[in-house]
Design a protein around this motif. Structure first.
Motif, PDB file in Angstrom:
ATOM      1  N   VAL A 280       6.802 -10.107 -19.181  1.00 56.48           N
ATOM      2  CA  VAL A 280       6.266 -11.451 -18.969  1.00 56.48           C
ATOM      3  C   VAL A 280       5.350 -11.369 -17.761  1.00 56.48           C
ATOM      4  CG1 VAL A 280       6.782 -13.859 -18.473  1.00 56.48           C
ATOM      5  CG2 VAL A 280       8.433 -12.520 -19.724  1.00 56.48           C
ATOM      6  N   HIS A 281       4.046 -11.304 -17.973  1.00 51.06           N
ATOM      7  CA  HIS A 281       3.142 -11.246 -16.815  1.00 51.06           C
ATOM      8  C   HIS A 281       1.690 -11.523 -17.200  1.00 51.06           C
ATOM      9  CE1 HIS A 281       1.844  -6.817 -17.464  1.00 51.06           C
ATOM     10  NE2 HIS A 281       2.601  -7.144 -18.474  1.00 51.06           N
ATOM     11  N   SER A 282       0.929 -11.951 -16.195  1.00 48.89           N
ATOM     12  CA  SER A 282      -0.489 -12.267 -16.379  1.00 48.89           C
ATOM     13  C   SER A 282      -1.389 -11.281 -15.638  1.00 48.89           C
ATOM     14  CB  SER A 282      -0.785 -13.680 -15.865  1.00 48.89           C
ATOM     15  OG  SER A 282       0.010 -14.622 -16.547  1.00 48.89           O
ATOM     16  N   TYR A 283      -0.796 -10.500 -14.728  1.00 51.07           N
ATOM     17  CA  TYR A 283      -1.539  -9.509 -13.935  1.00 51.07           C
ATOM     18  C   TYR A 283      -0.921  -8.142 -14.164  1.00 51.07           C
ATOM     19  CZ  TYR A 283      -3.719 -13.369 -11.468  1.00 51.07           C
ATOM     20  OH  TYR A 283      -4.446 -14.491 -11.166  1.00 51.07           O
ATOM     21  N   ARG A 284      -1.743  -7.099 -13.974  1.00 51.99           N
ATOM     22  CA  ARG A 284      -1.214  -5.754 -14.195  1.00 51.99           C
ATOM     23  C   ARG A 284      -1.827  -4.784 -13.172  1.00 51.99           C
ATOM     24  NH1 ARG A 284      -5.203  -1.881 -15.652  1.00 51.99           N
ATOM     25  NH2 ARG A 284      -6.771  -2.787 -17.006  1.00 51.99           N
ATOM     26  N   VAL A 285      -1.206  -3.618 -13.069  1.00 53.85           N
ATOM     27  CA  VAL A 285      -1.621  -2.632 -12.071  1.00 53.85           C
ATOM     28  C   VAL A 285      -2.729  -1.743 -12.627  1.00 53.85           C
ATOM     29  CG1 VAL A 285      -0.824  -0.463 -11.021  1.00 53.85           C
ATOM     30  CG2 VAL A 285       0.527  -2.557 -10.756  1.00 53.85           C
ATOM     31  N   ARG A 286      -3.659  -1.363 -11.724  1.00 57.35           N
ATOM     32  CA  ARG A 286      -4.662  -0.356 -12.054  1.00 57.35           C
ATOM     33  C   ARG A 286      -4.608   0.674 -10.921  1.00 57.35           C
ATOM     34  NH1 ARG A 286     -10.099  -3.018 -13.608  1.00 57.35           N
ATOM     35  NH2 ARG A 286     -10.354  -3.397 -11.392  1.00 57.35           N
ATOM     36  N   THR A 287      -4.418   1.940 -11.261  1.00 56.37           N
ATOM     37  CA  THR A 287      -4.300   2.943 -10.205  1.00 56.37           C
ATOM     38  C   THR A 287      -5.118   4.192 -10.518  1.00 56.37           C
ATOM     39  OG1 THR A 287      -2.772   4.364  -8.955  1.00 56.37           O
ATOM     40  CG2 THR A 287      -2.150   3.883 -11.221  1.00 56.37           C
ATOM     41  N   PRO A 288      -5.751   4.770  -9.478  1.00 55.60           N
ATOM     42  CA  PRO A 288      -6.456   6.036  -9.676  1.00 55.60           C
ATOM     43  C   PRO A 288      -5.485   7.235  -9.628  1.00 55.60           C
ATOM     44  CG  PRO A 288      -6.773   5.273  -7.424  1.00 55.60           C
ATOM     45  CD  PRO A 288      -5.931   4.239  -8.116  1.00 55.60           C
TER      46      PRO A 288
ATOM     47  N   SER B 283       0.813  -1.228   0.000  1.00 58.20           N
ATOM     48  CA  SER B 283       0.000   0.000   0.000  1.00 58.20           C
ATOM     49  C   SER B 283       0.844   1.275   0.000  1.00 58.20           C
ATOM     50  CB  SER B 283      -0.955   0.018   1.199  1.00 58.20           C
ATOM     51  OG  SER B 283      -1.801  -1.100   1.142  1.00 58.20           O
ATOM     52  N   LEU B 284       2.021   1.207  -0.621  1.00 62.70           N
ATOM     53  CA  LEU B 284       2.855   2.405  -0.717  1.00 62.70           C
ATOM     54  C   LEU B 284       2.406   3.258  -1.904  1.00 62.70           C
ATOM     55  CD1 LEU B 284       6.049   0.490   0.200  1.00 62.70           C
ATOM     56  CD2 LEU B 284       5.022   2.316   1.564  1.00 62.70           C
ATOM     57  N   PHE B 285       1.749   2.611  -2.853  1.00 63.80           N
ATOM     58  CA  PHE B 285       1.066   3.316  -3.936  1.00 63.80           C
ATOM     59  C   PHE B 285      -0.408   2.913  -3.898  1.00 63.80           C
ATOM     60  CE2 PHE B 285       5.284   3.166  -6.382  1.00 63.80           C
ATOM     61  CZ  PHE B 285       5.575   4.507  -6.146  1.00 63.80           C
ATOM     62  N   GLN B 286      -1.257   3.833  -4.371  1.00 64.54           N
ATOM     63  CA  GLN B 286      -2.691   3.562  -4.450  1.00 64.54           C
ATOM     64  C   GLN B 286      -2.995   2.709  -5.673  1.00 64.54           C
ATOM     65  OE1 GLN B 286      -4.499   7.556  -4.464  1.00 64.54           O
ATOM     66  NE2 GLN B 286      -6.362   6.475  -3.787  1.00 64.54           N
ATOM     67  N   GLY B 287      -3.834   1.696  -5.508  1.00 63.28           N
ATOM     68  CA  GLY B 287      -4.242   0.940  -6.679  1.00 63.28           C
ATOM     69  C   GLY B 287      -4.252  -0.546  -6.417  1.00 63.28           C
ATOM     70  N   GLU B 288      -4.639  -1.306  -7.441  1.00 60.52           N
ATOM     71  CA  GLU B 288      -4.773  -2.751  -7.281  1.00 60.52           C
ATOM     72  C   GLU B 288      -4.136  -3.481  -8.450  1.00 60.52           C
ATOM     73  OE1 GLU B 288      -8.915  -3.798  -7.443  1.00 60.52           O
ATOM     74  OE2 GLU B 288      -9.314  -2.336  -9.004  1.00 60.52           O
ATOM     75  N   VAL B 289      -3.947  -4.787  -8.251  1.00 62.30           N
ATOM     76  CA  VAL B 289      -3.351  -5.636  -9.269  1.00 62.30           C
ATOM     77  C   VAL B 289      -4.450  -6.566  -9.782  1.00 62.30           C
ATOM     78  CG1 VAL B 289      -1.566  -7.357  -9.728  1.00 62.30           C
ATOM     79  CG2 VAL B 289      -1.126  -5.486  -8.116  1.00 62.30           C
ATOM     80  N   VAL B 290      -4.712  -6.495 -11.093  1.00 62.89           N
ATOM     81  CA  VAL B 290      -5.836  -7.246 -11.670  1.00 62.89           C
ATOM     82  C   VAL B 290      -5.351  -8.111 -12.831  1.00 62.89           C
ATOM     83  CG1 VAL B 290      -7.547  -5.502 -10.994  1.00 62.89           C
ATOM     84  CG2 VAL B 290      -6.430  -5.334 -13.221  1.00 62.89           C
ATOM     85  N   PRO B 291      -6.069  -9.211 -13.112  1.00 67.95           N
ATOM     86  CA  PRO B 291      -5.607 -10.113 -14.180  1.00 67.95           C
ATOM     87  C   PRO B 291      -5.936  -9.586 -15.579  1.00 67.95           C
ATOM     88  CG  PRO B 291      -7.615 -10.972 -13.177  1.00 67.95           C
ATOM     89  CD  PRO B 291      -7.246  -9.740 -12.397  1.00 67.95           C
ATOM     90  N   PHE B 292      -5.100  -9.969 -16.552  1.00 67.82           N
ATOM     91  CA  PHE B 292      -5.495  -9.811 -17.950  1.00 67.82           C
ATOM     92  C   PHE B 292      -6.629 -10.806 -18.224  1.00 67.82           C
ATOM     93  CE2 PHE B 292      -0.958  -8.368 -18.767  1.00 67.82           C
ATOM     94  CZ  PHE B 292      -1.308  -7.069 -19.113  1.00 67.82           C
ATOM     95  N   ASP B 293      -7.425 -10.518 -19.233  1.00 64.01           N
ATOM     96  CA  ASP B 293      -8.554 -11.371 -19.592  1.00 64.01           C
ATOM     97  C   ASP B 293      -8.144 -12.342 -20.705  1.00 64.01           C
ATOM     98  OD1 ASP B 293     -10.868 -12.521 -20.447  1.00 64.01           O
ATOM     99  OD2 ASP B 293     -11.881 -10.652 -21.006  1.00 64.01           O
TER     100      ASP B 293
END
Lengths: 207, 262
Positions: free
Chosen positions: A151-159, A106-116
């Motif tokens: 190389v990744h399956s999840y990515r960051v989403r931040t406001p 939680s040092l940055f705001q946002g979440e980690v979500v999967p690619f579809d």
């Protein structure tokens, strides 16, 4: 060189750190791989790198078990030179949906979500452009949209758009390079991105 | 936009780079670390080390070579040949490999795909499949293409992806070494069957062959002798693919840093 950065790479059992440390050495860093906070203190680094490949939940658990959480929080709050790579970027955010919901640092705001996987192939493997959104010392000497290796399956989403230094387009644009002050993190692998990646690691050494 | 990848492959035996014509008549042609460094300078997107002697002669791959290469060359490395256990996968990754390709070991014990994916992530588990046409379908071969198995290629690839493979390295044994082009029918069939990245291998003989493989659905195209003996120049290949409208990295993304490091 007397003024070369003393850079500690945290080994918390999440993936290969050989390449990261070699690439840092190749770009002027004096590198030590540190396995616990005691080794970190003994090395007394100027720069800190958190690499990592693998699952978010396990990465967080290993940081906790290794006693790294307080150290990372203090280091980053004091705005000391820091680079997170791949999982080491994702762990800086608030939550992840990878195999259940996990809390990050939680040092940055946002979440980690999967690619579809219904929209395009997952994982994203390969070279993709990082488009410059905010100027920052990490960008020195790099083109506006260099190709870097992902190389990744999840990515960051931040406001918090003020931390988004660069964006990449895979199923839409997402933050692939973030930073505030001397704390930065990247989703791609600079240690695997040939000259563009090495340039970025060299820039980090100048923080 | 994600780029299509061009992957030179270093077939190795006894610590040296070789290239088999249809997996036989090997010509010793170089030091693997030097070859890898050359491909890096030429702008390869990734490198693949395959220890082609390993499966047949039942010995481990050369992690030392991987480690030396990964200390000098900063691009993605896939390592395969004779890797049989999660412990060997771990050794390969620790030596500096990003991905490990499993072929005979996965056929002998498919659980290794799941074990590897759970422990290290699916992104580093590549299922390598050597196939030969058999009427209207393709049959899987093991042990460097020397032993037929009972597996239908598409069924095995779908199973491999379900078990945890994050990428497929698909070799057409019919085309391998022929320079007649990739088997685009095979690439089409496999890319329709699975939704993980697909690396096409076997048969590259010209610039246009790469375009055909990408058009058929490959995410990456691998070749060995073509690059190794200089038949195709990587920069020229990139220019051709850009002209054909495929997303690839430009021939020179940013100037080399020269001697300022190291």
């Amino acid at each position: 060189m007397a003024d070369s950065p003393r850079t500690a790479v945290i080994d918390y059992g999440m993936g290969n750190i050989h390449s990261v440390s070699k690439a840092l050495e190749a770009t002027g860093h004096r590198v030590a791989i540190v396995c616990d906070p005691g080794e970190l203190a003994a090395f007394s680094p100027s720069h800190l790198v958190l690499p990592g490949v693998g699952a978010f939940g396990e990465g967080k658990a290993r940081l906790e078990a290794g006693g790294w959480i307080c150290i990372l929080e203090e280091w980053i709050r004091n705005d000391r030179p820091f680079l997170g790579i791949c999982l080491g970027m994702q762990l800086l955010f608030e939550t992840s949906q990878e195999f259940g919901t996990h809390r990050g640092l939680s040092l940055f705001q946002g979440e980690v979500v999967p690619f579809d996987p219904g929209r395009s192939k997952v994982p994203q493997i390969g070279w993709n452009e990082v488009v410059r959104k905010i100027d920052h010392p990490l960008w020195t000497g790099l083109p506006e949209a260099p190709n870097l290796y992902f190389v990744h399956s999840y990515r960051v989403r931040t406001p918090d758009i003020e931390i988004v230094l660069g964006e990449t387009d895979y199923q839409g644009p997402y933050p692939s390079m973030v930073g505030r002050g001397k704390v930065a993190a990247v989703q791609f692998h600079p240690e695997k991105s040939q000259t563009a990646g090495l340039r970025l690691l060299e820039n980090f050494g100048g923080f | 936009m994600l780029k299509k990848r061009i992957i030179p492959c270093l077939d190795m035996k006894g610590g040296r780079v070789v290239k088999g014509i249809r997996f036989e008549s090997l010509i010793d042609a170089g030091d693997p670390v030097e070859t890898a460094a050359l491909y890096d300078r030429m702008g390869a997107d990734e490198l693949c080390f395959l220890d082609i002697g390993a499966s047949v002669e039942n010995r481990g791959t050369l992690f030392e070579i991987v480690e030396k290469t990964a200390s000098r060359v900063f691009l993605p490395l896939t390592v395969g040949g004779g890797i049989r256990s999660t412990e060997e996968i771990r050794k390969a990754l620790n030596a500096g490999a990003d991905k490990v390709s499993l072929n005979s070991a996965a056929l002998a014990r498919p659980e290794i795909l799941t074990e590897g994916a759970l422990r290290f992530g699916a992104q580093c588990i590549v299922l390598a499949v050597d196939v030969k046409r058999d009427g209207n379908s393709w049959r899987v071969y093991s042990h460097g293409g020397t032993r037929p198995t009972g597996h239908d290629a598409l069924e095995w690839i779908v199973e491999g992806a379900r078990r945890g493979a994050g990428e497929i390295l698909l070799t057409s044994m019919d085309r391998d070494g022929t320079k007649q082009g990739y088997d685009t029918e095979l690439i089409r069939a496999v890319s329709r069957a699975v939704d993980i990245p697909l690396v096409a291998s076997g048969g590259a003989g010209s610039l246009e062959d790469f375009a055909q493989a990408f058009e058929a659905g490959a995410d990456a195209a691998l070749a060995a002798s073509l690059f190794h003996f200089g038949t195709v120049d990587l920069r020229e290949l990139r220019r051709h693919l850009i002209w054909r409208g495929f997303p690839v990295r430009p021939p020179m993304d940013i100037p080399s840093l020269g001697d300022s490091h190291g």
